[in-house]
Design a protein around this motif. Structure first.
Motif, PDB file in Angstrom:
ATOM      1  N   ILE A  22      13.300 -18.890  41.954  1.00 16.78           N
ATOM      2  CA  ILE A  22      14.230 -18.161  42.813  1.00 16.78           C
ATOM      3  C   ILE A  22      13.963 -16.679  42.627  1.00 16.78           C
ATOM      4  O   ILE A  22      14.007 -16.173  41.499  1.00 16.78           O
ATOM      5  CB  ILE A  22      15.694 -18.508  42.472  1.00 16.78           C
ATOM      6  CG1 ILE A  22      15.953 -19.993  42.758  1.00 16.78           C
ATOM      7  CG2 ILE A  22      16.665 -17.624  43.254  1.00 16.78           C
ATOM      8  CD1 ILE A  22      17.254 -20.505  42.202  1.00 16.78           C
ATOM      9  N   GLU A  23      13.650 -15.996  43.717  1.00 16.35           N
ATOM     10  CA  GLU A  23      13.354 -14.558  43.681  1.00 16.35           C
ATOM     11  C   GLU A  23      12.310 -14.238  42.607  1.00 16.35           C
ATOM     12  O   GLU A  23      12.481 -13.322  41.793  1.00 16.35           O
ATOM     13  CB  GLU A  23      14.645 -13.751  43.481  1.00 16.35           C
ATOM     14  CG  GLU A  23      15.635 -13.928  44.615  1.00 16.35           C
ATOM     15  CD  GLU A  23      16.894 -13.102  44.444  1.00 16.35           C
ATOM     16  OE1 GLU A  23      17.009 -12.417  43.400  1.00 16.35           O
ATOM     17  OE2 GLU A  23      17.755 -13.133  45.330  1.00 16.35           O
ATOM     18  N   ASN A  24      11.244 -15.041  42.615  1.00 16.88           N
ATOM     19  CA  ASN A  24      10.073 -14.843  41.756  1.00 16.88           C
ATOM     20  C   ASN A  24      10.347 -15.091  40.275  1.00 16.88           C
ATOM     21  O   ASN A  24       9.543 -14.693  39.418  1.00 16.88           O
ATOM     22  CB  ASN A  24       9.490 -13.437  41.931  1.00 16.88           C
ATOM     23  CG  ASN A  24       9.018 -13.190  43.351  1.00 16.88           C
ATOM     24  OD1 ASN A  24       8.360 -14.044  43.947  1.00 16.88           O
ATOM     25  ND2 ASN A  24       9.356 -12.038  43.899  1.00 16.88           N
ATOM     26  N   VAL A  25      11.487 -15.726  39.961  1.00 15.89           N
ATOM     27  CA  VAL A  25      11.792 -16.099  38.584  1.00 15.89           C
ATOM     28  C   VAL A  25      11.895 -17.614  38.512  1.00 15.89           C
ATOM     29  O   VAL A  25      12.655 -18.221  39.271  1.00 15.89           O
ATOM     30  CB  VAL A  25      13.116 -15.457  38.104  1.00 15.89           C
ATOM     31  CG1 VAL A  25      13.475 -15.939  36.703  1.00 15.89           C
ATOM     32  CG2 VAL A  25      13.002 -13.935  38.136  1.00 15.89           C
ATOM     33  N   TRP A 110      20.411 -15.381  39.727  1.00 17.24           N
ATOM     34  CA  TRP A 110      19.504 -16.546  39.782  1.00 17.24           C
ATOM     35  C   TRP A 110      20.315 -17.836  39.927  1.00 17.24           C
ATOM     36  O   TRP A 110      19.950 -18.727  40.706  1.00 17.24           O
ATOM     37  CB  TRP A 110      18.646 -16.590  38.514  1.00 17.24           C
ATOM     38  CG  TRP A 110      17.546 -17.598  38.591  1.00 17.24           C
ATOM     39  CD1 TRP A 110      16.258 -17.377  38.975  1.00 17.24           C
ATOM     40  CD2 TRP A 110      17.633 -18.993  38.274  1.00 17.24           C
ATOM     41  NE1 TRP A 110      15.549 -18.548  38.935  1.00 17.24           N
ATOM     42  CE2 TRP A 110      16.360 -19.554  38.502  1.00 17.24           C
ATOM     43  CE3 TRP A 110      18.660 -19.814  37.824  1.00 17.24           C
ATOM     44  CZ2 TRP A 110      16.084 -20.905  38.303  1.00 17.24           C
ATOM     45  CZ3 TRP A 110      18.395 -21.173  37.620  1.00 17.24           C
ATOM     46  CH2 TRP A 110      17.125 -21.706  37.853  1.00 17.24           C
ATOM     47  N   LEU A 111      21.418 -17.933  39.215  1.00 19.54           N
ATOM     48  CA  LEU A 111      22.250 -19.136  39.272  1.00 19.54           C
ATOM     49  C   LEU A 111      22.880 -19.311  40.655  1.00 19.54           C
ATOM     50  O   LEU A 111      23.031 -20.442  41.138  1.00 19.54           O
ATOM     51  CB  LEU A 111      23.330 -19.068  38.195  1.00 19.54           C
ATOM     52  CG  LEU A 111      22.813 -19.174  36.764  1.00 19.54           C
ATOM     53  CD1 LEU A 111      23.879 -18.728  35.765  1.00 19.54           C
ATOM     54  CD2 LEU A 111      22.363 -20.604  36.451  1.00 19.54           C
TER      55      LEU A 111
END
Length: 272
Positions: A22-25, A110-111
């Motif tokens: 998610i968003e490169n993580v 991220w969560l």
């Protein structure tokens, strides 16, 4: 009251292991079950056998459970040395705001993305978010994601150095209060009476922020399991983890009633 304590690691073999980006993580997420999604966040020091047991209870109740790995060794039995190897590392991590003045933990963004992805995959009215201890308040700040409709805060312990703190910045607190009021959300929360990590002052602060939408339930300290894993006995040092380490797995016990209330709350909010 004591209960038999399992002292081995949990292989988590009945969960699907996913690496979710998610968003490169990218983070490892353990997924199981069918039905509406529930994001269950681990407590310190990680996805312990007791956290996995709670995840299985959620799965068996007819939900899809998503358990992200945020710290520690997945499936490990909680030993006292985790205070040095896990807790200290998390407290200085850029992802978490463990102390007062730090505002909202960045990992919550991220969560929220995980909740969006889980909702897209499983459908239904929305997603449940269940936080435990270090992640307890994350279930509330995740409610800034519209897909999250059932936040459950179990013994939220951050910030560690402020018993009245809520681990969110002022803008997020105002936005959460507005979202809860607008969408008529209910926020369910649990703590033990003499918990020094999740105090009555913290519950009072939630009540002040959310009003009647906050349903904070307090269990007597003597209801806690008196034989928890070493991390909880030696480091936490008080009744704390209502539905995991300090749960007493006996029918009719107050901690089991709390488990059943959480599952019923999820059902009320997530099933049409």
């Amino acid at each position: 009251m004591a209960t038999t304590q399992r002292q081995s690691n949990d292989p988590l073999d009945d969960f699907e292991r996913r690496d979710v980006e998610i968003e490169n993580v990218s983070k490892r997420v353990y997924v199981a079950g069918t039905g509406p999604a529930v994001v269950l966040m681990p407590e310190m020091p990680g996805i312990s056998p007791d956290v996995a047991r709670f995840a299985r209870w959620i799965r068996e109740a007819g939900f899809s459970v998503y358990v992200p790995s945020l710290f520690g060794v997945d499936g490990a039995y909680p030993l006292a040395d985790a205070a040095e190897t896990v807790v200290r590392r998390a407290c200085v991590s850029a992802e978490f705001r463990a102390f007062a003045g730090g505002g909202t933990s960045p990992v919550v963004a991220w969560l929220r993305g995980l909740a969006r992805a889980a909702h897209a995959e499983r459908g239904g009215p929305g997603v449940g978010a269940v936080g435990l201890c270090f992640t307890g308040n994350f279930a509330l700040t995740m409610a800034l994601e519209p897909a999250v409709v059932a936040p459950v805060l179990n013994h939220p312990s951050l910030p560690l150095d402020d018993p009245e703190g809520l681990e969110m910045d002022d803008d997020d607190a105002a936005a959460v209060a507005e979202r809860v009021k607008r969408d008529r959300l209910k926020v369910l929360a649990y703590r033990f009476e003499n918990d020094r990590w999740c105090t009555r002052e913290r519950f009072a602060a939630y009540q002040a922020l959310l009003g009647d939408a906050f349903d904070g339930r307090v269990l007597p300290s003597e209801a806690a399991n008196t034989n928890p894993p070493p991390f909880f006995r030696d480091i936490v040092g008080c009744p704390h983890s209502v539905v995991t380490a300090h749960l007493v797995d006996e029918e009719g016990h107050p901690t089991m009633k709390a488990r059943d209330e959480i599952i019923a709350f999820l059902g009320e909010r997530l099933r049409t």
